[in-house]
Write a protein that holds these residues in place. Structure first.
Motif, PDB file in Angstrom:
ATOM      1  N   MET A  55       7.314  -0.841  46.312  1.00 45.92           N
ATOM      2  CA  MET A  55       7.242  -0.389  47.695  1.00 45.92           C
ATOM      3  C   MET A  55       5.837   0.097  48.004  1.00 45.92           C
ATOM      4  O   MET A  55       5.532   1.278  47.907  1.00 45.92           O
ATOM      5  N   LYS A  56       4.985  -0.826  48.347  1.00 46.26           N
ATOM      6  CA  LYS A  56       3.574  -0.514  48.542  1.00 46.26           C
ATOM      7  C   LYS A  56       3.268  -0.050  49.958  1.00 46.26           C
ATOM      8  O   LYS A  56       2.293   0.661  50.180  1.00 46.26           O
ATOM      9  N   ASN A  57       4.060  -0.465  50.945  1.00 48.26           N
ATOM     10  CA  ASN A  57       3.802  -0.096  52.332  1.00 48.26           C
ATOM     11  C   ASN A  57       4.982   0.712  52.872  1.00 48.26           C
ATOM     12  O   ASN A  57       6.080   0.182  53.060  1.00 48.26           O
ATOM     13  N   ILE A  58       4.739   1.990  53.107  1.00 53.40           N
ATOM     14  CA  ILE A  58       5.779   2.917  53.555  1.00 53.40           C
ATOM     15  C   ILE A  58       5.431   3.407  54.952  1.00 53.40           C
ATOM     16  O   ILE A  58       4.301   3.824  55.212  1.00 53.40           O
ATOM     17  N   LEU A  59       6.399   3.359  55.848  1.00 51.09           N
ATOM     18  CA  LEU A  59       6.167   3.709  57.249  1.00 51.09           C
ATOM     19  C   LEU A  59       6.924   4.990  57.596  1.00 51.09           C
ATOM     20  O   LEU A  59       8.120   5.114  57.299  1.00 51.09           O
ATOM     21  N   VAL A  60       6.219   5.927  58.236  1.00 55.46           N
ATOM     22  CA  VAL A  60       6.809   7.208  58.630  1.00 55.46           C
ATOM     23  C   VAL A  60       6.620   7.409  60.130  1.00 55.46           C
ATOM     24  O   VAL A  60       5.516   7.718  60.584  1.00 55.46           O
ATOM     25  N   PRO A  61       7.663   7.227  60.934  1.00 55.27           N
ATOM     26  CA  PRO A  61       7.541   7.483  62.378  1.00 55.27           C
ATOM     27  C   PRO A  61       7.538   8.987  62.669  1.00 55.27           C
ATOM     28  O   PRO A  61       8.311   9.740  62.067  1.00 55.27           O
ATOM     29  N   LEU A  62       6.701   9.412  63.585  1.00 56.10           N
ATOM     30  CA  LEU A  62       6.654  10.808  64.006  1.00 56.10           C
ATOM     31  C   LEU A  62       7.277  10.957  65.390  1.00 56.10           C
ATOM     32  O   LEU A  62       7.321  10.015  66.170  1.00 56.10           O
ATOM     33  N   GLY A  63       7.749  12.160  65.659  1.00 59.98           N
ATOM     34  CA  GLY A  63       8.172  12.492  67.016  1.00 59.98           C
ATOM     35  C   GLY A  63       9.391  11.767  67.527  1.00 59.98           C
ATOM     36  O   GLY A  63       9.531  11.560  68.727  1.00 59.98           O
ATOM     37  N   ILE A  64      10.312  11.372  66.605  1.00 64.31           N
ATOM     38  CA  ILE A  64      11.509  10.668  67.087  1.00 64.31           C
ATOM     39  C   ILE A  64      12.729  11.567  67.122  1.00 64.31           C
ATOM     40  O   ILE A  64      13.816  11.138  67.460  1.00 64.31           O
ATOM     41  N   SER A  65      12.553  12.828  66.770  1.00 67.00           N
ATOM     42  CA  SER A  65      13.667  13.767  66.804  1.00 67.00           C
ATOM     43  C   SER A  65      13.146  15.143  67.156  1.00 67.00           C
ATOM     44  O   SER A  65      12.096  15.561  66.680  1.00 67.00           O
ATOM     45  N   GLN A  66      13.885  15.855  67.966  1.00 64.31           N
ATOM     46  CA  GLN A  66      13.479  17.207  68.338  1.00 64.31           C
ATOM     47  C   GLN A  66      13.667  18.174  67.172  1.00 64.31           C
ATOM     48  O   GLN A  66      12.971  19.172  67.062  1.00 64.31           O
TER      49      GLN A  66
END
Length: 266
Positions: free
Chosen positions: A1-12
């Motif tokens: 798993m070389k590319n890991i994505l972390v979304p910000l600001g999708i939950s209060q």
């Protein structure tokens, strides 16, 4: 798993800093890169304001970089990634070009007043994306993964490379995996036939008879005390129904340890 994505600001309620730090610690063990994502909505282009969308993009980059400044990067490559448009569409589009191996999301608050385990956007990502998802409880600190509990109903896994993430985790952390097969009312004899790659991973096996997969998991969590819970989101059955409406209520499913959701279509 070389590319890991972390979304910000999708939950209060999800604490993105703790989740981002977990992602960094996790990526360090696997030698991966973390893409820190925030979506921005492009405005209709105007002749009088030709740079307005570039400004919005720059604001998103600044917001991401402010978050990154609050964590210990530990030498891991972090890439600020502003994505234009709707997150549910932007992530799959980005994945086609950059092959994201894992999305790390945060569960909603563990406050008893918060009824949801996953909110609308997080639940939609689990439901709609083909990328494996790791869901981290609020304020959960990274620790070595020694024991994994995988809960299944059927041993059939038809999706190619569905087991790749858990294989890499087991190899990286030298972890053991216990398979819990939950036999529900619609259990079929052929569900006992295990896909060869799955059978090769298992350190131990146990079966349980329960109304739902979740009930079986609850019954055996304390007994096994795992560091990671692993399930498959199939097109049918309990987990298929679970994400029908995107949001996931705690009364229907909840995990106080990291939950890895793999794609294992029927």
């Amino acid at each position: 798993m070389k590319n890991i994505l972390v979304p910000l600001g999708i939950s209060q309620n999800s604490v993105s800093i703790h989740r981002l730090q977990y992602a960094i610690d996790f990526a360090k063990e696997l030698g991966g890169t973390v893409y820190v994502v925030q979506a921005f909505k492009e405005l209709a282009r105007s002749g009088s304001l030709p740079s307005v969308n570039e400004t919005l993009k720059d604001i998103s980059v600044t917001t991401i970089e402010e978050k990154i400044a609050q964590v210990d990067t530990k030498g891991v490559d972090l890439i600020a990634l502003p994505l234009e448009g709707d997150l549910l569409e932007a992530i799959p589009d980005f994945n086609l070009k950059h092959s994201i191996d894992l999305i790390i999301l945060g569960a909603e608050s563990d406050d008893i007043k918060e009824p949801y385990y996953l909110g609308e956007t997080s639940g939609s990502l689990v439901k709609k994306t083909e990328i494996p998802v790791l869901i981290i409880p609020e304020n959960y600190a990274f620790k070595t993964i020694s024991k994994v509990l995988m809960a299944i109903k059927s041993g059939h896994i038809k999706k190619q490379n569905a087991l790749a993430p858990i294989k890499e985790i087991l190899s990286t952390f030298n972890a053991e995996i216990k398979l819990l097969q939950v036999k529900t009312a619609d259990f079929l004899p052929e569900d006992l036939e295990f896909q060869k790659d799955l059978a090769a991973l298992i350190s131990s096996y146990k079966s349980s008879e329960n109304a739902t997969l979740f009930q079986g998991v609850l019954e055996h969590l304390n007994e096994n005390n795992p560091d990671l819970l692993c399930v498959f989101r199939r097109n049918r059955g309990f987990f298929g129904k679970l994400w029908e409406e995107n949001k996931v209520l705690k009364k229907d499913f909840e995990s106080r340890i990291p939950l890895l959701v793999l794609k294992g279509a029927n």
